[in-house]
Motif scaffolding. Structure first.
Motif, PDB file in Angstrom:
ATOM      1  N   THR A 286      71.517  64.679 -95.299  1.00 13.31           N
ATOM      2  CA  THR A 286      70.624  65.255 -94.249  1.00 13.31           C
ATOM      3  C   THR A 286      69.306  65.066 -94.876  1.00 13.31           C
ATOM      4  O   THR A 286      68.971  65.377 -95.833  1.00 13.31           O
ATOM      5  CB  THR A 286      70.914  66.632 -93.997  1.00 13.31           C
ATOM      6  OG1 THR A 286      70.017  67.042 -92.895  1.00 13.31           O
ATOM      7  CG2 THR A 286      70.927  67.677 -95.041  1.00 13.31           C
ATOM      8  N   ILE A 287      68.292  64.915 -93.987  1.00 16.21           N
ATOM      9  CA  ILE A 287      67.005  64.609 -94.208  1.00 16.21           C
ATOM     10  C   ILE A 287      66.005  65.549 -93.354  1.00 16.21           C
ATOM     11  O   ILE A 287      66.211  65.609 -92.165  1.00 16.21           O
ATOM     12  CB  ILE A 287      66.601  63.332 -93.999  1.00 16.21           C
ATOM     13  CG1 ILE A 287      67.351  62.377 -94.793  1.00 16.21           C
ATOM     14  CG2 ILE A 287      64.885  62.870 -94.394  1.00 16.21           C
ATOM     15  CD1 ILE A 287      67.195  60.780 -94.089  1.00 16.21           C
ATOM     16  N   LEU A 288      65.153  66.209 -93.982  1.00 13.85           N
ATOM     17  CA  LEU A 288      64.035  67.251 -93.146  1.00 13.85           C
ATOM     18  C   LEU A 288      62.767  66.626 -93.573  1.00 13.85           C
ATOM     19  O   LEU A 288      62.310  66.092 -94.331  1.00 13.85           O
ATOM     20  CB  LEU A 288      64.322  68.483 -94.009  1.00 13.85           C
ATOM     21  CG  LEU A 288      65.597  69.433 -93.658  1.00 13.85           C
ATOM     22  CD1 LEU A 288      66.751  68.964 -94.392  1.00 13.85           C
ATOM     23  CD2 LEU A 288      65.122  70.915 -94.091  1.00 13.85           C
ATOM     24  N   ASP A 289      62.057  67.059 -92.369  1.00 13.08           N
ATOM     25  CA  ASP A 289      60.696  66.730 -92.463  1.00 13.08           C
ATOM     26  C   ASP A 289      59.630  67.681 -93.045  1.00 13.08           C
ATOM     27  O   ASP A 289      60.079  68.750 -93.729  1.00 13.08           O
ATOM     28  CB  ASP A 289      60.102  66.201 -91.022  1.00 13.08           C
ATOM     29  CG  ASP A 289      60.018  67.400 -90.116  1.00 13.08           C
ATOM     30  OD1 ASP A 289      60.081  68.806 -90.467  1.00 13.08           O
ATOM     31  OD2 ASP A 289      59.766  67.143 -88.818  1.00 13.08           O
ATOM     32  N   LYS A 290      58.374  67.497 -93.085  1.00 11.99           N
ATOM     33  CA  LYS A 290      57.493  68.475 -93.536  1.00 11.99           C
ATOM     34  C   LYS A 290      57.424  69.809 -93.382  1.00 11.99           C
ATOM     35  O   LYS A 290      56.803  70.784 -93.561  1.00 11.99           O
ATOM     36  CB  LYS A 290      56.082  67.889 -93.594  1.00 11.99           C
ATOM     37  CG  LYS A 290      55.445  67.624 -92.169  1.00 11.99           C
ATOM     38  CD  LYS A 290      54.045  67.063 -91.966  1.00 11.99           C
ATOM     39  CE  LYS A 290      53.510  66.807 -90.612  1.00 11.99           C
ATOM     40  NZ  LYS A 290      52.179  66.404 -90.702  1.00 11.99           N
TER      41      LYS A 290
END
Length: 352
Positions: A286-290
């Protein structure tokens, strides 16, 4: 050309559009070969190189690939719980450079910190209750005290440290993720400062405090991100241990948060699939943004928000077993370490 592409990607605004609650099927898609397949979502899509890290198991065996870091020389350093070679060092082509380490029976956490001009490593071994600081060549520089020996834990409390994070001033944060779920803070000399967290269901408490990381994306507001894996969450604290907020990641049993540029990456060890139970071999990334919003789930369902709330995330591609860590190189390629994955070596995800 690569630098121009990276600059372009950094400037691209990331967003996730609102959607209705997805309809989930619990049948995992069987895809035997993924070398030409693209996984992921939005601006975070990847080509799979499943054979990238394969070595000769007779000479360089592994049990579990627990964690990996990138050193200042561009080498990929991985820790395993195989005492024939606890540390395996790769170049970025997947070629073996060297190995070392024969004493970490449950080698688990691996954190790199730049101390002056030198890279140093922090290694955790939960079965031995040890946290050691070493050179990148394996020389032990310091071992942190066991909290039982300094009056921080009572004798009936378990201490099984899983991860470390190092603050800019050198303070060391240890997550006791397989023990009593405290976060223990030491100064750079190994002197105990405080503990916070502990097991529970209150906001400030943790359950399976598997990972910890310094979130320095805002240099004027550096905080600590702690995994609460059973809660499917990251919890944020000040560097003094005051609870601030929770990033809820429904369905995802996340491992440690890995900060790179403006993003957070994490391996998902299990997802809540049939009957919303934790299901074996259901991992993804999983990848989250700023803004701490999920923008891509390589190997998992597309992230969807409804009325600002993230909806349940699940595995949807039978590529990963149990993702345990993510390492990111300067071209934003990912290297995925897995636990309980039939002794498989790390997989490379090439950014496209």
């Amino acid at each position: 050309m690569k630098n121009s592409r990276r600059d372009f990607l950094k400037k691209t605004a990331l967003a996730s559009t609102a959607a209705t609650i997805p309809s989930y099927s619990f049948t995992i898609i069987n895809k035997p070969t993924l070398s030409n397949e693209i996984i992921g979502h939005g601006n975070f899509k990847y080509r799979v190189h499943k054979q990238w890290g394969n070595l000769n198991p007779n000479t360089t065996p592994i049990k579990n690939c627990h964690e990996m870091v990138l050193d200042s020389k561009g080498r990929l350093i991985m820790i395993t719980d195989e005492t024939k070679n606890n540390i395996i060092i790769y170049d970025k082509s997947g070629k073996l450079i060297t190995t070392w380490g024969h004493t970490y029976n449950a080698g688990h956490g691996l954190t790199l910190f730049k101390e002056g001009e030198e890279d140093v490593l922090f290694i955790t071994d939960p079965s031995a209750g040890k946290v050691v600081k070493t050179t990148v060549n394996g020389k032990i520089i310091m071992e942190l005290p066991n909290p039982k020996n300094i009056g921080v834990y009572s004798n009936n409390m378990q201490y099984k440290p899983t991860e470390t994070a190092i603050a800019p001033n050198g303070d060391i944060y240890v997550s006791d993720g397989y023990g009593s779920d405290w976060i223990l803070q030491f100064n750079k000399d190994g002197e105990f400062i405080r503990k916070f967290g502990g097991r529970g269901y209150e906001d400030e408490k943790l359950n399976n405090a598997h990972g910890v990381a310094i979130d320095d994306r805002d240099p004027n507001n550096i905080t600590l991100l702690c995994t609460s894996r059973t809660h499917n969450a990251f919890k944020r604290y000040t560097l003094e241990g005051k609870y601030l907020s929770t990033i809820f990641l429904p369905g995802a049993y996340v491992c440690r948060p890995v900060i790179d540029a403006e993003n957070i990456y994490a391996g998902v060890c299990w997802s809540r699939m049939k009957y919303l139970e934790r299901v074996p071999n259901s991992g993804f990334v999983t990848i989250l943004d700023k803004n701490n919003k999920v923008v891509s789930n390589p190997g998992g369902t597309k992230p969807k928000y409804k009325n600002g709330e993230l909806q349940l995330m699940l595995q949807n591609t039978a590529l990963f077993n149990h993702c345990h860590d993510v390492c990111i190189d300067e071209d934003k390629n990912l290297y995925i370490c897995q636990w309980n994955a039939k002794k498989s070596y790390p997989i490379k995800l090439e950014r496209v």
